[in-house]
Design an enzyme around this catalytic site. Structure first.
Site, PDB file in Angstrom:
ATOM      1  N   MET A 110       8.335  -7.337   0.793  1.00 29.12           N
ATOM      2  CA  MET A 110       9.027  -6.539   1.806  1.00 29.12           C
ATOM      3  C   MET A 110       9.759  -5.359   1.176  1.00 29.12           C
ATOM      4  O   MET A 110       9.834  -4.281   1.774  1.00 29.12           O
ATOM      5  CB  MET A 110       9.986  -7.403   2.626  1.00 29.12           C
ATOM      6  CG  MET A 110       9.282  -8.465   3.463  1.00 29.12           C
ATOM      7  SD  MET A 110       7.903  -7.851   4.461  1.00 29.12           S
ATOM      8  CE  MET A 110       8.706  -6.634   5.472  1.00 29.12           C
ATOM      9  N   ASP A 125      10.637  13.583   7.463  1.00 26.95           N
ATOM     10  CA  ASP A 125      11.922  14.195   7.801  1.00 26.95           C
ATOM     11  C   ASP A 125      12.087  15.564   7.150  1.00 26.95           C
ATOM     12  O   ASP A 125      12.516  16.521   7.797  1.00 26.95           O
ATOM     13  CB  ASP A 125      13.066  13.277   7.382  1.00 26.95           C
ATOM     14  CG  ASP A 125      14.419  13.882   7.693  1.00 26.95           C
ATOM     15  OD1 ASP A 125      14.641  14.264   8.865  1.00 26.95           O
ATOM     16  OD2 ASP A 125      15.248  13.983   6.773  1.00 26.95           O
TER      17      ASP A 125
END
EC number: 4.6.1.17
Length: 160
Positions: A110, A125
């Protein structure tokens, strides 16, 4: 069997107290597709916000270290290494590879996936002002080493 569910089907954090400490490693990737002009802007270092790859690399490293704050049932881990590599792939993509390592009682898949994902989101972004049509794809685990389940490697396309 889903290890994050108890006998009544309720979500819980897996108890790793009795698990042995072993060396663990995971590698994940993500790909950001963009207009060729956007990739060229990144490669030329002409982006007004600065070095896109450097910022994305730091964001990925930071994200790996904070995975347990983002994904509710992840354990906080003492990562011993996080590497985030970004590679321009002409004409229109950036491939991100994140590798996490530790000596611990649970895996780092993860953390690697989060590092690759957040690095990709950071590219989006930073570049959205010039290219809102970017696509983040192929977020996937490539390899996992260590732990009870052993070694996993994603098979290449076309392999049996």
């Amino acid at each position: 069997m889903l290890t994050h569910l108890d006998s009544q089907g309720r979500a819980n954090m897996v108890d790793v107290t009795e698990k042995a400490v072993t060396s663990r490693e995971a590698t994940a990737e993500a790909v950001v597709r963009m207009r060729p002009e956007t990739l060229q802007l990144i490669q030329d270092g002409g982006h007004p916000k600065g070095d896109v790859f450097a910022v994305a690399r730091i964001a990925g490293i930071q994200a790996a270290k904070r995975t347990h704050e983002l994904i509710p049932l992840c354990h906080p881990l003492l990562l011993t290494s996080v590497k985030v590599e970004l590679q321009a792939e002409a004409p229109d993509a950036v491939r991100i590879r994140a590798r996490c390592r530790l000596a611990g009682q649970t895996g780092v898949e993860m953390e690697a996936l989060t590092a690759a994902s957040v690095a990709a989101l950071t590219i989006y972004d930073m570049c959205k002002a010039v290219d809102r049509g970017m696509l983040i794809e192929q977020v996937q685990l490539l390899e996992k080493l260590g732990g009870k389940s052993g070694h996993y490697r994603k098979e290449e396309e076309g392999q049996a």
